[in-house]
Design an enzyme around this catalytic site. Sequence first.
Site, PDB file in Angstrom:
ATOM      1  N   ASP A  36     -14.126   2.118   6.476  1.00  0.00           N
ATOM      2  CA  ASP A  36     -13.099   2.882   5.750  1.00  0.00           C
ATOM      3  C   ASP A  36     -13.682   3.456   4.461  1.00  0.00           C
ATOM      4  O   ASP A  36     -13.341   4.570   4.066  1.00  0.00           O
ATOM      5  CB  ASP A  36     -11.869   2.026   5.452  1.00  0.00           C
ATOM      6  CG  ASP A  36     -10.763   2.874   4.837  1.00  0.00           C
ATOM      7  OD1 ASP A  36     -10.418   3.909   5.444  1.00  0.00           O
ATOM      8  OD2 ASP A  36     -10.285   2.550   3.740  1.00  0.00           O
TER       9      ASP A  36
ATOM     10  N   LYS B 277      -7.646  -1.873   6.381  1.00  0.00           N
ATOM     11  CA  LYS B 277      -7.815  -2.514   5.056  1.00  0.00           C
ATOM     12  C   LYS B 277      -6.849  -3.681   4.887  1.00  0.00           C
ATOM     13  O   LYS B 277      -7.206  -4.733   4.382  1.00  0.00           O
ATOM     14  CB  LYS B 277      -7.523  -1.489   3.938  1.00  0.00           C
ATOM     15  CG  LYS B 277      -8.688  -0.612   3.580  1.00  0.00           C
ATOM     16  CD  LYS B 277      -8.500   0.070   2.233  1.00  0.00           C
ATOM     17  CE  LYS B 277      -7.442   1.151   2.207  1.00  0.00           C
ATOM     18  NZ  LYS B 277      -7.778   2.367   2.910  1.00  0.00           N
TER      19      LYS B 277
ATOM     20  N   ARG C  45     -13.391  12.066   4.314  1.00  0.00           N
ATOM     21  CA  ARG C  45     -12.105  12.755   4.553  1.00  0.00           C
ATOM     22  C   ARG C  45     -11.621  13.461   3.288  1.00  0.00           C
ATOM     23  O   ARG C  45     -11.072  14.561   3.343  1.00  0.00           O
ATOM     24  CB  ARG C  45     -11.042  11.739   5.009  1.00  0.00           C
ATOM     25  CG  ARG C  45     -11.203  11.296   6.447  1.00  0.00           C
ATOM     26  CD  ARG C  45     -10.239  10.153   6.770  1.00  0.00           C
ATOM     27  NE  ARG C  45      -8.860  10.489   6.541  1.00  0.00           N
ATOM     28  CZ  ARG C  45      -7.935   9.619   6.093  1.00  0.00           C
ATOM     29  NH1 ARG C  45      -8.240   8.362   5.854  1.00  0.00           N
ATOM     30  NH2 ARG C  45      -6.694  10.007   5.904  1.00  0.00           N
TER      31      ARG C  45
ATOM     32  N   HIS D 116       0.854  -1.184   0.000  1.00  0.00           N
ATOM     33  CA  HIS D 116       0.000   0.000   0.000  1.00  0.00           C
ATOM     34  C   HIS D 116       0.889   1.232   0.000  1.00  0.00           C
ATOM     35  O   HIS D 116       1.975   1.224   0.556  1.00  0.00           O
ATOM     36  CB  HIS D 116      -0.878  -0.011   1.254  1.00  0.00           C
ATOM     37  CG  HIS D 116      -2.130   0.785   1.095  1.00  0.00           C
ATOM     38  ND1 HIS D 116      -3.273   0.264   0.545  1.00  0.00           N
ATOM     39  CD2 HIS D 116      -2.413   2.072   1.407  1.00  0.00           C
ATOM     40  CE1 HIS D 116      -4.214   1.191   0.533  1.00  0.00           C
ATOM     41  NE2 HIS D 116      -3.715   2.301   1.038  1.00  0.00           N
TER      42      HIS D 116
ATOM     43  N   SER E 210      -6.984   3.855   8.538  1.00  0.00           N
ATOM     44  CA  SER E 210      -7.529   3.544   7.225  1.00  0.00           C
ATOM     45  C   SER E 210      -6.699   2.453   6.539  1.00  0.00           C
ATOM     46  O   SER E 210      -7.234   1.456   6.041  1.00  0.00           O
ATOM     47  CB  SER E 210      -7.528   4.843   6.395  1.00  0.00           C
ATOM     48  OG  SER E 210      -7.672   4.584   5.038  1.00  0.00           O
TER      49      SER E 210
END
Length: 408
Positions: A161, A187, A168, A82, A183
């Site tokens: 999320d 995930k 956001r 990520h 977040s």
Amino acid sequence: MNIIEIINKKRLNKELTKEELEYAFNNYLKKNIQDYQMSSLLMAICINGMTDQEIFNLVDIFIKSGDVLDLSCLDGVKVDKHSTGGVGDKITLIIAPLVASCGVYVPKMSGRGLGITGGTIDKLESIKGFKTSLSEKEFLQELQDIGLAITSQTSNLCPLDKVIYSLRDVTGTTESIPLIATSIMSKKIAGGADKIFIDIKCGKGALLKTFEEASKLKDLMERIGKFYQKTTICEISDMNIPLGSNIGNSLEVMEALDVLKGKNGPLRDLALNIASEMISISKNISKKEALIEVTKSLDEKKALNKFLEFVKYQGGDIDSLEVSDFQEEIKSSKSGVVTNINALNIGKLSCYLGAGRINKEDKINYTVGIILNKLVGDEVQIGDTLMTLYKKNKQEIVLNVADYYDIK
Ligand code: URA
């Protein structure tokens, strides 16, 4: 309990209990709490931060808002990657197929654009037909069949999320270390991978501007990963200048394809570096050995073929990628050498052109964006094209070149 008391408590910088966090966030998911109330709480969190206890509780609440995937039926290591997001950061589109092409499963839950940074899901949706919201069954089946699957958060996977992320994005609450950590890690844990690699972007074109902030996030995410017994490696990488030369959704997919087809440059180097880190932790081999393996896979077009297989599997038509016909070339009025490109302003310009959202309901335009025709270190003559804007209509864009390019 009521939401106004909870907002006020956070505004006064007092620690929220797990029950208070559950009340606020779970009721927001159930639509019992309004966007404006949750925005206010998120802003109070942004300003005052959260204690470790609050963050660990919030991660748990996010994870439990949906299912946690059990990937034990897949025989082999599963690794996820990520990025905290940056301008022009399309690296996932290269790394995910590259790692999968080396025989390691890549189960990945991604997000949309956040603030000035683009998101993998939006980029993939620029490919016509591409399905980004997979059921758990589809996700698992795809992993079994081709070793790689990418989905967005869904109503079953990290639904909290999904809703908080899009709020956001449009309420100025993206740049919060506790909210970013929650977040991302929720995930990653719900996605079921054994090993997690996080590329923390730091600089003008990232959510976190300083090395200090990035280091705090690294420490926090590594601790969350350890708590959930996941090997979590975070690396901090520079995001002061845009990554690569294309910014905007379909333009970024095109650039990722170029790298998969063999184009050299900093994007390829970063992709190889991260992919070798992922292969090294997954196969328990040295980073040097892993680098040889991923380089071979990229050079032999195995990663390209895996990407094409993945796009087709998720319903996409790679030949459908489109860029806008309304183009404008921004010329240099100076000669010299490009010493800097301001990633923040480029990110804002790309959003202004329509590649990002201002309101939650906004539909982004996949065909708009920017190609940087000159990169840092390039020589420039008066009249040379510095960048090409891909616009949603023919209206001329008036801008000050010095806000984007430093030429000395
Ligand atoms: N990526 C995410 O998934 N969440 C964030 O908050 C930032 C980047």
